[in-house]
Design an enzyme around this catalytic site. Structure first.
Site, short mmCIF file in Angstrom:
data_model
loop_
_atom_site.label_atom_id
_atom_site.label_comp_id
_atom_site.label_asym_id
_atom_site.label_seq_id
_atom_site.Cartn_x
_atom_site.Cartn_y
_atom_site.Cartn_z
N SER A 124 -26.20 15.50 19.60
CA SER A 124 -26.06 15.83 18.17
C SER A 124 -27.40 16.37 17.70
O SER A 124 -28.36 15.61 17.56
CB SER A 124 -25.67 14.59 17.37
OG SER A 124 -24.37 14.19 17.69
N LYS B 240 -20.22 17.89 13.12
CA LYS B 240 -20.78 16.55 13.33
C LYS B 240 -21.60 16.11 12.12
O LYS B 240 -21.52 14.96 11.68
CB LYS B 240 -21.64 16.53 14.60
CG LYS B 240 -22.33 15.19 14.91
CD LYS B 240 -21.36 14.10 15.31
CE LYS B 240 -22.01 12.72 15.37
NZ LYS B 240 -22.81 12.46 16.54
N LYS C 278 -31.68 10.27 11.91
CA LYS C 278 -31.84 11.56 12.61
C LYS C 278 -30.76 12.55 12.16
O LYS C 278 -31.06 13.69 11.81
CB LYS C 278 -31.73 11.34 14.12
CG LYS C 278 -31.85 12.61 14.94
CD LYS C 278 -31.19 12.48 16.30
CE LYS C 278 -29.68 12.55 16.20
NZ LYS C 278 -28.97 12.70 17.48
#
Lengths: 293, 293
Positions: free
Chosen positions: A94, A169, A237
């Site tokens: 990701s 995502k 993140k």
């Protein structure tokens, strides 16, 4: 067909095992982690990213974030040095969508294809081979690797061109973070008002307020159980990538920015390794109450 | 047993019809709306809140907000003047929990019981008799009126003492508003990045990001359909009650306050009568893009 698998951490290791179980020949490599167990299962060990790529038709990477992916693919001794026309690189990490596009450009110049294919579901679904996999890239490369991805995921969707997997995502991670914050504000209010949170859960979970987050996280919260699951530091993140991407595109996301700050507060409190449902701990602390059975 | 039914608007009218269909004798009253249709169905028309109460064993109120409930029950010619020991008043409006407690005190002094029993589900579920009903009050009164409430709802839950029904409703409305804001930020980001929102929906709805809000509202948003459903102005009322209650209790709810401001922006834009999923219109305007099929 040989598959190179680079990045054998909490996610990559069980994912690569599912490919071995499915009968694929693997060439595995990780810069830091050992992989004797995978070699014992029949995988070939490589000594570099380049070597894993040169031995393979399809190369999968599963790494922490954009810089790791760029280094493993584009850096010295990287995948790009072992790649050529007809090969396909699938990054299942990701990362920032802009990084995916940068990597694709470089690989295209060598005649290789690139897909970004981040996953949702965490370690348990990586083990079970039931991840949700969101893919960005060209239809032909997608069709070629789809049977491989289906060994790791129960849902494999081509959502658009390169970078679209990671955009999807990020959208997913925005919704998850905000849905956790939503149940946090609601249940802390109810608890402080003296209403049994178990009864609130029973009364509202079947209606418009219902969500997979509520069903998955409220029972854990009621037990005071913040074992991951999905760690606060990983959601930080992802939201950083979401904020960077949103700002570049010209999309103000004020609530995403606000929930990022609650995650930062958890970091200050030393809770980076807790499950992201610990967002409720931020609110519990503010209101001086705990939402427990 | 005769049931007084006060407040015959969008919600109260179909709810009272379901009670008539179930065979209950009704005494109906509304300060503004006509109720010839209900009389035609067999209900008795009353000329005041007091008269509706004096003719009934159980009195139900279904009104817009706290001031209307206080006026109808405690004001001149109100329910309290027609009430006495053994009678039960059930307020099914969504109001401030503090107002419920105030009304209970006054009715208790007259020997009558009071329950707060707000509903979730909107007009379609009021018509179908499948509302979710969250009740606050004493067990004995709850047991007495439960068969009546079950004619209007498919889920009838006693969540705690008086005011708990409305606390639970506020928790519900916080989650719903924030879950709408969550899909708004996520889908506007994806759309501006050029990813097909239909594919994003398909890719993430089955995972941790899934919610009843996403399933109910994204298809409407993709069609540009903001017909209510549940109106912006009603969600403003509920979030104002949530903020007032949270501040009194000492519960900071920063994201609830933020999503309230997006609803206020819709009000400025003349969208008070739109469905609350119009929250995404606020974000679409900021990002200068529309999330459409």
């Amino acid at each position: 067909m040989t598959i190179g698998f680079i990045g054998l951490g909490i996610m990559g290791r069980p994912m690569s095992k599912n490919l071995i179980k499915a009968g694929y020949k693997l060439a595995v490599y990780d810069k830091f982690a050992k992989f004797d167990d995978l070699v014992a299962l029949g995988a070939e060990g490589a000594s570099s990213n380049k070597e894993a790529a040169s031995k393979s038709d399809v190369v999968i990477t599963m790494l922490p974030n954009s810089p790791h992916v760029k280094e493993a693919i584009l850096g010295p001794g990287g995948v790009i040095e072992g790649i050529g026309p007809g090969k396909i690189v699938v990054d299942m990490s990701s990362i920032a969508p802009a990084a995916s596009r940068e990597v694709e450009e470089a690989l295209k110049a060598k005649g290789a294809a690139f897909l970004d294919a981040p996953v949702s579901g965490g370690e348990p679904k990586a083990v079970d081979g039931t991840l949700a996999i969101m893919v960005g890239g060209d239809q032909k490369s997608f069709d070629t690797v789809k049977p491989i991805l289906e060994k790791m995921g129960s849902s494999v969707t081509l959502v658009g061109d390169i970078g679209s997997g990671n955009i999807t995502k990020l959208a997913n991670q925005i919704v998850v973070a905000l849905n956790i914050a939503a149940v946090s504000e609601a249940f802390v209010l109810a608890a402080k008002a003296g209403v049994d949170p178990v009864k609130v859960f029973d009364a509202i979970k079947g209606g418009l307020a219902g969500s997979t987050v509520m069903n998955a996280k409220i029972p854990m919260i009621l037990d005071g159980n913040f074992k991951p699951g999905f760690r606060v530091e990983l959601h930080i993140k992802d939201l950083q990538n979401a904020l960077d991407t949103a700002h570049k595109l010209g999309v103000p996301v004020p609530l995403t920015a606000a929930v990022m700050e609650t995650l930062q507060a958890l970091k200050v409190d030393g809770m980076v390794a807790s499950d992201h449902s610990a967002i409720i701990r931020y609110y519990e602390k503010l209101a001086q109450i705990e939402v427990r059975k």
